[in-house]
Scaffold this motif. Structure first.
Motif, PDB file in Angstrom:
ATOM      1  N   ARG A 132       0.817  -1.221   0.000  1.00 17.51           N
ATOM      2  CA  ARG A 132       0.000   0.000   0.000  1.00 17.51           C
ATOM      3  C   ARG A 132       0.847   1.265   0.000  1.00 17.51           C
ATOM      4  NH1 ARG A 132      -5.187  -0.448   0.644  1.00 17.51           N
ATOM      5  NH2 ARG A 132      -5.354   1.638   1.564  1.00 17.51           N
ATOM      6  N   VAL A 133       1.993   1.192  -0.629  1.00 18.04           N
ATOM      7  CA  VAL A 133       2.840   2.363  -0.816  1.00 18.04           C
ATOM      8  C   VAL A 133       2.724   2.765  -2.287  1.00 18.04           C
ATOM      9  CG1 VAL A 133       5.164   3.322  -0.664  1.00 18.04           C
ATOM     10  CG2 VAL A 133       4.415   1.585   0.973  1.00 18.04           C
ATOM     11  N   TYR A 134       1.873   3.739  -2.558  1.00 18.38           N
ATOM     12  CA  TYR A 134       1.607   4.118  -3.934  1.00 18.38           C
ATOM     13  C   TYR A 134       2.738   4.976  -4.493  1.00 18.38           C
ATOM     14  CZ  TYR A 134      -3.133   2.336  -3.921  1.00 18.38           C
ATOM     15  OH  TYR A 134      -4.220   1.509  -3.880  1.00 18.38           O
ATOM     16  N   PRO A 135       3.176   4.685  -5.722  1.00 22.38           N
ATOM     17  CA  PRO A 135       4.214   5.523  -6.329  1.00 22.38           C
ATOM     18  C   PRO A 135       3.671   6.927  -6.577  1.00 22.38           C
ATOM     19  CG  PRO A 135       3.293   4.021  -7.953  1.00 22.38           C
ATOM     20  CD  PRO A 135       2.725   3.615  -6.619  1.00 22.38           C
ATOM     21  N   PRO A 136       4.488   7.954  -6.370  1.00 20.00           N
ATOM     22  CA  PRO A 136       4.011   9.319  -6.591  1.00 20.00           C
ATOM     23  C   PRO A 136       3.733   9.576  -8.066  1.00 20.00           C
ATOM     24  CG  PRO A 136       6.367   9.307  -6.223  1.00 20.00           C
ATOM     25  CD  PRO A 136       5.899   7.909  -5.946  1.00 20.00           C
ATOM     26  N   LEU A 137       2.785  10.439  -8.329  1.00 19.39           N
ATOM     27  CA  LEU A 137       2.401  10.728  -9.704  1.00 19.39           C
ATOM     28  C   LEU A 137       3.551  11.331 -10.496  1.00 19.39           C
ATOM     29  CD1 LEU A 137       0.121  10.712 -11.785  1.00 19.39           C
ATOM     30  CD2 LEU A 137      -0.571  12.969 -10.957  1.00 19.39           C
ATOM     31  N   TRP A 138       4.400  12.120  -9.832  1.00 18.36           N
ATOM     32  CA  TRP A 138       5.490  12.746 -10.557  1.00 18.36           C
ATOM     33  C   TRP A 138       6.471  11.714 -11.111  1.00 18.36           C
ATOM     34  CZ3 TRP A 138      10.432  11.721  -9.333  1.00 18.36           C
ATOM     35  CH2 TRP A 138      10.755  11.344  -8.026  1.00 18.36           C
ATOM     36  N   LEU A 139       6.526  10.517 -10.486  1.00 14.26           N
ATOM     37  CA  LEU A 139       7.442   9.486 -10.960  1.00 14.26           C
ATOM     38  C   LEU A 139       7.007   8.959 -12.324  1.00 14.26           C
ATOM     39  CD1 LEU A 139       9.893   7.711 -10.421  1.00 14.26           C
ATOM     40  CD2 LEU A 139       8.373   6.084  -9.273  1.00 14.26           C
ATOM     41  N   ALA A 140       5.702   8.782 -12.500  1.00 18.51           N
ATOM     42  CA  ALA A 140       5.206   8.350 -13.802  1.00 18.51           C
ATOM     43  C   ALA A 140       5.470   9.408 -14.862  1.00 18.51           C
ATOM     44  CB  ALA A 140       3.705   8.047 -13.718  1.00 18.51           C
ATOM     45  N   THR A 141       5.365  10.668 -14.464  1.00 22.30           N
ATOM     46  CA  THR A 141       5.640  11.760 -15.403  1.00 22.30           C
ATOM     47  C   THR A 141       7.126  11.826 -15.752  1.00 22.30           C
ATOM     48  OG1 THR A 141       3.784  13.040 -14.516  1.00 22.30           O
ATOM     49  CG2 THR A 141       5.463  14.240 -15.782  1.00 22.30           C
ATOM     50  N   ALA A 142       7.973  11.798 -14.714  1.00 19.11           N
ATOM     51  CA  ALA A 142       9.415  11.863 -14.955  1.00 19.11           C
ATOM     52  C   ALA A 142       9.934  10.626 -15.670  1.00 19.11           C
ATOM     53  CB  ALA A 142      10.150  12.041 -13.625  1.00 19.11           C
ATOM     54  N   GLY A 143       9.314   9.470 -15.405  1.00 20.16           N
ATOM     55  CA  GLY A 143       9.717   8.228 -16.051  1.00 20.16           C
ATOM     56  C   GLY A 143       9.163   8.068 -17.449  1.00 20.16           C
ATOM     57  N   LEU A 144       8.414   9.056 -17.917  1.00 19.69           N
ATOM     58  CA  LEU A 144       7.877   9.148 -19.291  1.00 19.69           C
ATOM     59  C   LEU A 144       6.679   8.245 -19.541  1.00 19.69           C
ATOM     60  CD1 LEU A 144      11.216   9.255 -21.334  1.00 19.69           C
ATOM     61  CD2 LEU A 144       9.949  11.153 -20.298  1.00 19.69           C
ATOM     62  N   GLY A 145       6.449   7.248 -18.687  1.00 16.78           N
ATOM     63  CA  GLY A 145       5.333   6.342 -18.918  1.00 16.78           C
ATOM     64  C   GLY A 145       5.628   5.394 -20.068  1.00 16.78           C
ATOM     65  N   TRP A 146       4.801   4.366 -20.215  1.00 11.59           N
ATOM     66  CA  TRP A 146       5.008   3.417 -21.316  1.00 11.59           C
ATOM     67  C   TRP A 146       4.938   4.121 -22.656  1.00 11.59           C
ATOM     68  CZ3 TRP A 146       1.157   3.078 -24.935  1.00 11.59           C
ATOM     69  CH2 TRP A 146      -0.118   3.521 -24.566  1.00 11.59           C
ATOM     70  N   ASP A 147       4.050   5.122 -22.755  1.00 17.31           N
ATOM     71  CA  ASP A 147       3.868   5.836 -24.005  1.00 17.31           C
ATOM     72  C   ASP A 147       5.076   6.700 -24.346  1.00 17.31           C
ATOM     73  OD1 ASP A 147       2.865   6.967 -21.583  1.00 17.31           O
ATOM     74  OD2 ASP A 147       2.002   8.632 -22.679  1.00 17.31           O
ATOM     75  N   GLY A 148       5.591   7.439 -23.360  1.00 20.13           N
ATOM     76  CA  GLY A 148       6.725   8.307 -23.607  1.00 20.13           C
ATOM     77  C   GLY A 148       7.998   7.547 -23.931  1.00 20.13           C
ATOM     78  N   ARG A 149       8.204   6.401 -23.267  1.00 18.48           N
ATOM     79  CA  ARG A 149       9.408   5.605 -23.538  1.00 18.48           C
ATOM     80  C   ARG A 149       9.383   5.020 -24.946  1.00 18.48           C
ATOM     81  NH1 ARG A 149       8.424   4.392 -17.941  1.00 18.48           N
ATOM     82  NH2 ARG A 149       7.204   2.552 -18.502  1.00 18.48           N
ATOM     83  N   MET A 150       8.215   4.568 -25.382  1.00 15.38           N
ATOM     84  CA  MET A 150       8.099   4.065 -26.753  1.00 15.38           C
ATOM     85  C   MET A 150       8.346   5.178 -27.757  1.00 15.38           C
ATOM     86  SD  MET A 150       4.811   1.473 -26.437  1.00 15.38           S
ATOM     87  CE  MET A 150       4.737   1.195 -28.213  1.00 15.38           C
ATOM     88  N   LEU A 151       7.800   6.353 -27.484  1.00 15.20           N
ATOM     89  CA  LEU A 151       7.995   7.479 -28.400  1.00 15.20           C
ATOM     90  C   LEU A 151       9.460   7.903 -28.444  1.00 15.20           C
ATOM     91  CD1 LEU A 151       4.832   9.615 -27.522  1.00 15.20           C
ATOM     92  CD2 LEU A 151       5.313   8.498 -29.718  1.00 15.20           C
ATOM     93  N   ALA A 152      10.153   7.837 -27.303  1.00 14.43           N
ATOM     94  CA  ALA A 152      11.567   8.210 -27.265  1.00 14.43           C
ATOM     95  C   ALA A 152      12.402   7.269 -28.134  1.00 14.43           C
ATOM     96  CB  ALA A 152      12.072   8.205 -25.827  1.00 14.43           C
ATOM     97  N   VAL A 153      12.148   5.969 -28.029  1.00 12.99           N
ATOM     98  CA  VAL A 153      12.883   4.996 -28.849  1.00 12.99           C
ATOM     99  C   VAL A 153      12.564   5.212 -30.328  1.00 12.99           C
ATOM    100  CG1 VAL A 153      13.128   2.545 -29.387  1.00 12.99           C
ATOM    101  CG2 VAL A 153      13.047   3.296 -27.001  1.00 12.99           C
ATOM    102  N   SER A 154      11.299   5.455 -30.637  1.00 12.08           N
ATOM    103  CA  SER A 154      10.907   5.713 -32.014  1.00 12.08           C
ATOM    104  C   SER A 154      11.589   6.962 -32.555  1.00 12.08           C
ATOM    105  CB  SER A 154       9.386   5.868 -32.107  1.00 12.08           C
ATOM    106  OG  SER A 154       8.973   6.079 -33.440  1.00 12.08           O
ATOM    107  N   LEU A 155      11.685   8.004 -31.744  1.00  8.10           N
ATOM    108  CA  LEU A 155      12.354   9.229 -32.166  1.00  8.10           C
ATOM    109  C   LEU A 155      13.827   8.966 -32.456  1.00  8.10           C
ATOM    110  CD1 LEU A 155      12.340  12.296 -32.595  1.00  8.10           C
ATOM    111  CD2 LEU A 155      12.787  12.558 -30.143  1.00  8.10           C
ATOM    112  N   GLY A 156      14.465   8.140 -31.623  1.00  6.17           N
ATOM    113  CA  GLY A 156      15.861   7.801 -31.867  1.00  6.17           C
ATOM    114  C   GLY A 156      16.063   7.141 -33.212  1.00  6.17           C
ATOM    115  N   VAL A 157      15.121   6.292 -33.607  1.00  6.29           N
ATOM    116  CA  VAL A 157      15.203   5.639 -34.917  1.00  6.29           C
ATOM    117  C   VAL A 157      14.981   6.653 -36.033  1.00  6.29           C
ATOM    118  CG1 VAL A 157      14.104   3.942 -36.433  1.00  6.29           C
ATOM    119  CG2 VAL A 157      14.506   3.393 -34.016  1.00  6.29           C
TER     120      VAL A 157
END
Length: 202
Positions: A132-157
């Protein structure tokens, strides 16, 4: 104070800013499972058809997955099978990163390190929520989320620097997730009966 997710399943999704923004547009009215399945299916097709070459169709997979699965992020995920959504998103994210990186000759060790950072974060979130220790919302934002990480790899290509982008992303994610996880668990109560209050870390 970090807002408490409406359910553990929502926290398991690990949505980034873009995905959460799309979810707000539909105000929780879209069931999450069908769009997630559709996003995974279309991503798989795009990877099969166009994983080779910078002009391949695979680079568009993150945008397609985001458009399909993102709007479901605001749903409470209280359906009988909605627990399947996070594993489907993980399969979509990991499958995309692995296929695109291998398809563009990124060093296997670098691919392993990048996927390891993502897996470490998701494993950490699972065990936090069990306590019951919920991750802070800012962590999902700073970690880019599944969507942001996929977009980052795509941008690199797209820009022709997949190795450099994957290296920078891996270093960033390991630093962020490793530091935040360590500080979270060190600050957690030691008592077996005392639980950390959800959403108290920001």
């Amino acid at each position: 104070m970090t807002p408490i997710p409406r359910s553990r399943v929502v926290a398991y999704r690990d949505d980034g800013t873009l995905s959460r923004g799309m979810g707000r547009l539909v105000a929780g009215q879209l069931p999450p499972l069908p769009p997630a399945i559709a996003g995974a299916f279309v991503t798989g097709i795009l990877l099969i058809v166009g994983v080779g070459g910078t002009d391949g169709l695979a680079v568009f997979a993150p945008a397609v997955a985001l458009l399909l699965a993102g709007p479901g992020s605001s749903h409470p995920h209280d359906g009988r099978l909605d627990w399947l959504v996070p594993p489907i998103l993980r399969l979509t994210e990991y499958g995309f990163v692995a296929a695109v990186c291998f398809g563009h000759d990124v060093h296997p060790v670098l691919i392993f390190v990048l996927l390891g950072a993502m897996a470490f974060h998701h494993y950490d979130v699972v065990y936090r929520l069990r306590q019951r220790v919920y991750p802070p919302l800012w962590l999902a934002t700073a970690g880019l989320g599944w969507d942001g990480r996929m977009l980052a790899v795509s941008l690199g290509v797209i820009i022709g620097w997949p190795d450099l982008v994957c290296l920078l992303l891996a270093v960033y994610l390991w630093g962020l997730f490793g530091w935040e996880s360590s500080t979270c668990w060190l600050a957690a109560p030691r008592s077996g009966t005392e639980m950390a209050a959800p959403g108290t870390r920001d």
